[in-house]
Design an enzyme around this catalytic site. Structure first.
Site, PDB file in Angstrom:
ATOM      1  CG  ASP A  21      -9.143  -2.924   0.886  1.00  0.00           C
ATOM      2  OD1 ASP A  21      -8.049  -2.495   1.300  1.00  0.00           O
ATOM      3  OD2 ASP A  21      -9.815  -3.747   1.516  1.00  0.00           O
ATOM      4  CE1 TYR A  68      -9.675  -7.879   7.500  1.00  0.00           C
ATOM      5  CE2 TYR A  68      -8.276  -8.963   5.896  1.00  0.00           C
ATOM      6  CZ  TYR A  68      -8.466  -7.998   6.866  1.00  0.00           C
ATOM      7  OH  TYR A  68      -7.441  -7.152   7.186  1.00  0.00           O
ATOM      8  NE  ARG A 107      -6.059   5.695   7.171  1.00  0.00           N
ATOM      9  CZ  ARG A 107      -6.343   4.782   8.088  1.00  0.00           C
ATOM     10  NH1 ARG A 107      -7.327   4.972   8.918  1.00  0.00           N
ATOM     11  NH2 ARG A 107      -5.626   3.687   8.164  1.00  0.00           N
ATOM     12  NE  ARG A 155     -11.462   7.077   3.776  1.00  0.00           N
ATOM     13  CZ  ARG A 155     -12.569   7.117   4.524  1.00  0.00           C
ATOM     14  NH1 ARG A 155     -13.447   8.102   4.348  1.00  0.00           N
ATOM     15  NH2 ARG A 155     -12.812   6.191   5.418  1.00  0.00           N
ATOM     16  NE  ARG A 177      -2.922  -1.751   3.317  1.00  0.00           N
ATOM     17  CZ  ARG A 177      -3.438  -1.650   4.531  1.00  0.00           C
ATOM     18  NH1 ARG A 177      -3.903  -0.506   4.960  1.00  0.00           N
ATOM     19  NH2 ARG A 177      -3.452  -2.679   5.316  1.00  0.00           N
TER      20      ARG A 177
HETATM   21  O1  CP3 Z   1      -1.476   2.388  -2.684  1.00  0.00           O
HETATM   22  C1  CP3 Z   1      -2.476   1.869  -2.174  1.00  0.00           C
HETATM   23  O2  CP3 Z   1      -3.049   2.333  -1.175  1.00  0.00           O
HETATM   24  C2  CP3 Z   1      -2.961   0.631  -2.823  1.00  0.00           C
HETATM   25  C3  CP3 Z   1      -4.275   0.209  -2.444  1.00  0.00           C
HETATM   26  C4  CP3 Z   1      -4.427  -0.804  -1.310  1.00  0.00           C
HETATM   27  C5  CP3 Z   1      -5.314  -0.585  -0.224  1.00  0.00           C
HETATM   28  N1  CP3 Z   1      -5.409  -1.747   0.464  1.00  0.00           N
HETATM   29  C6  CP3 Z   1      -6.048   0.679   0.063  1.00  0.00           C
HETATM   30  C7  CP3 Z   1      -6.600   0.918   1.416  1.00  0.00           C
HETATM   31  C8  CP3 Z   1      -3.904  -2.083  -1.197  1.00  0.00           C
HETATM   32  C9  CP3 Z   1      -2.856  -2.765  -2.053  1.00  0.00           C
HETATM   33  C10 CP3 Z   1      -4.554  -2.689  -0.087  1.00  0.00           C
HETATM   34  C11 CP3 Z   1      -4.340  -4.079   0.305  1.00  0.00           C
HETATM   35  C12 CP3 Z   1      -4.907  -4.570   1.554  1.00  0.00           C
HETATM   36  N2  CP3 Z   1      -6.074  -4.209   2.177  1.00  0.00           N
HETATM   37  C13 CP3 Z   1      -4.328  -5.624   2.301  1.00  0.00           C
HETATM   38  C14 CP3 Z   1      -3.114  -6.399   1.878  1.00  0.00           C
HETATM   39  C15 CP3 Z   1      -1.850  -5.664   2.134  1.00  0.00           C
HETATM   40  C16 CP3 Z   1      -1.565  -5.540   3.572  1.00  0.00           C
HETATM   41  O3  CP3 Z   1      -1.369  -4.389   4.002  1.00  0.00           O
HETATM   42  O4  CP3 Z   1      -1.493  -6.562   4.284  1.00  0.00           O
HETATM   43  C17 CP3 Z   1      -5.143  -5.842   3.426  1.00  0.00           C
HETATM   44  C18 CP3 Z   1      -4.912  -6.842   4.521  1.00  0.00           C
HETATM   45  C19 CP3 Z   1      -6.252  -4.945   3.343  1.00  0.00           C
HETATM   46  C20 CP3 Z   1      -7.425  -4.849   4.249  1.00  0.00           C
HETATM   47  C21 CP3 Z   1      -7.603  -3.491   4.771  1.00  0.00           C
HETATM   48  N3  CP3 Z   1      -8.123  -2.427   4.064  1.00  0.00           N
HETATM   49  C22 CP3 Z   1      -7.300  -3.039   6.070  1.00  0.00           C
HETATM   50  C23 CP3 Z   1      -6.711  -3.882   7.160  1.00  0.00           C
HETATM   51  C24 CP3 Z   1      -7.653  -1.694   6.111  1.00  0.00           C
HETATM   52  C25 CP3 Z   1      -7.647  -0.802   7.312  1.00  0.00           C
HETATM   53  C26 CP3 Z   1      -6.268  -0.449   7.677  1.00  0.00           C
HETATM   54  C27 CP3 Z   1      -6.111   1.018   7.580  1.00  0.00           C
HETATM   55  O5  CP3 Z   1      -5.001   1.441   7.282  1.00  0.00           O
HETATM   56  O6  CP3 Z   1      -7.119   1.711   7.845  1.00  0.00           O
HETATM   57  C28 CP3 Z   1      -8.122  -1.311   4.833  1.00  0.00           C
HETATM   58  C29 CP3 Z   1      -8.548   0.028   4.413  1.00  0.00           C
HETATM   59  C30 CP3 Z   1      -7.708   0.659   3.348  1.00  0.00           C
HETATM   60  N4  CP3 Z   1      -7.288   0.038   2.195  1.00  0.00           N
HETATM   61  C31 CP3 Z   1      -7.268   2.017   3.317  1.00  0.00           C
HETATM   62  C32 CP3 Z   1      -6.593   2.178   2.097  1.00  0.00           C
HETATM   63  C33 CP3 Z   1      -5.997   3.455   1.555  1.00  0.00           C
HETATM   64  C34 CP3 Z   1      -7.591   3.081   4.367  1.00  0.00           C
HETATM   65  C35 CP3 Z   1      -9.030   3.395   4.240  1.00  0.00           C
HETATM   66  C36 CP3 Z   1      -9.418   4.750   4.728  1.00  0.00           C
HETATM   67  O7  CP3 Z   1      -9.159   5.749   4.044  1.00  0.00           O
HETATM   68  O8  CP3 Z   1     -10.055   4.820   5.784  1.00  0.00           O
END
Ligand code: CP3
Length: 320
Positions: free
Chosen positions: A51, A128, A6, A15, A2
């Site tokens: 995501d 999940y 944020r 956002r 990622r």
């Molecule tokens: O550059 C990027 O941001 C690429 C996009 C991306 C996101 N999620 C956006 C996201 C990618 C590649 C992911 C993968 C993802 N999502 C994984 C696998 C990689 C890893 O980190 O293990 C997993 C386990 C998830 C599940 C997920 N989605 C979680 C645990 C969370 C919450 C954690 C957090 O940081 O809030 C998300 C939400 C999420 N996915 C956000 C983003 C930018 C934050 C959402 C927000 O704006 O509130």
């Protein structure tokens, strides 16, 4: 990994106006969010803004990105009956917004850097679905395996086929590389991995369009490296809990390796970041096939300047 999110002000601004799901479902916004960090950070590849949990939404389990405590599944899968109740859907239709985003992003990148498409691996998505969110001990997931193996295998096979079709849709739309995230599989004992996870990760990877490189990522899996490699992938992504040179020796030099800076290192002052980058590059020893990356996603409140300095350090120190 990622790389949007944020910790970046541009992302936080968007956002504030849109929900996370809305951002994912608007190809114009997903394009902006994907491309901005490429320009800002100077990285060598873009990763699709989406995501891993988006594929769960059309299954009818009630996906929500809750404000404070991460993603939630409102109707978790706990029994064989729950598995049978999951909605069967065509990812080419229900997830077409992702493919539209991929096409738009590729046009915007215009060949400058490649676009990495991605999906969650069957185990991490199953966890999940079953836990209803993140978990410390994966109790419900393991309980389903112990109590109803048939339901587990049925669920994993459905996920594997869905994920392959989803990834192939991203590839058809223009993604040049795909990454499979098995972020939480490190909770499994090696024998359980082999019996309950391996066949489905292998099926997913084996079903991906030939010729497209696959990065197979996980965390906490120092004890599973050989099995992960056997399950597939041209590159194995590792976290910082294992030394990169030792991991590479284990998986074999005929596959690539990705990693493995601790994302927490990005809170450190720049000389310390540079020292840690240098250490990883020393362990990679100039072998071809190392993709420098974090061992996991960028954490909230990481200073953007530190990410930029890390990228600069990698470029300087690995120049030939
Ligand atoms: O550059 C990027 O941001 C690429 C996009 C991306 C996101 N999620 C956006 C996201 C990618 C590649 C992911 C993968 C993802 N999502 C994984 C696998 C990689 C890893 O980190 O293990 C997993 C386990 C998830 C599940 C997920 N989605 C979680 C645990 C969370 C919450 C954690 C957090 O940081 O809030 C998300 C939400 C999420 N996915 C956000 C983003 C930018 C934050 C959402 C927000 O704006 O509130």
């Amino acid at each position: 990994m990622r790389q949007a999110g944020r910790y970046m002000e541009d992302y936080r601004k968007l956002r504030a106006q849109f929900s996370f799901l809305d951002l994912c479902k608007r190809p114009d916004l997903a394009t902006e969010i994907t491309v901005t960090p490429v320009e800002r950070l100077g990285v060598d590849a873009a990763i699709l803004f989406a995501d891993i949990l988006l594929v769960l939404e059309p299954m009818g389990v009630g996906l929500e990105y809750a404000k404070s405590d991460g993603p939630k599944i409102h109707r978790p899968v706990r029994t064989g009956v729950d598995v049978d109740r999951l909605v069967d859907f065509n990812p080419q239709e229900e997830l077409s917004y992702v493919f539209d985003a991929v096409r738009k992003i590729c046009a915007a990148l215009n060949g400058k850097v490649p676009l990495i498409g991605f999906a969650g691996a069957p185990f991490t998505l199953a966890s999940y679905l079953i836990e209803g969110g993140g978990s410390r001990d994966y109790r419900h997931t393991k309980q389903l395996i112990y109590s109803d193996r048939g339901a587990w295998h049925a669920l994993m096979e459905r996920l594997a086929r869905l994920l392959a079709s989803y990834l192939n849709g991203q590839i058809a739309a223009g993604a040049q590389v795909v990454q499979l995230f098995d972020s939480w599989v490190g909770c499994m004992a090696p024998e359980d991995y082999r019996d309950y996870v391996f066949p489905y990760t292998r099926l997913t990877i084996a079903s991906i369009t030939p010729g497209i490189p696959v990065i197979h990522f996980s965390t906490g899996t120092a004890g599973l490296l050989k099995l992960l490699r056997e399950a597939g992938g041209n590159v194995i992504g590792i976290d910082w809990r294992v030394n990169l040179d030792q991991a590479w020796q284990k998986i074999g030099y005929d596959v690539g390796i990705q990693g493995n800076l601790d994302p927490v290192a990005l809170y450190a002052p720049s000389p310390e970041i540079r020292r840690r980058v240098e250490n990883i590059l020393r362990r990679a020893a100039g072998r071809p096939g190392h993709i420098f990356n974090l061992g996991h996603g960028v954490l909230p409140e990481t200073p953007v300047e530190h990410v930029i300095e890390m990228v600069r350090a990698v470029h300087e120190l690995s120049m030939r």
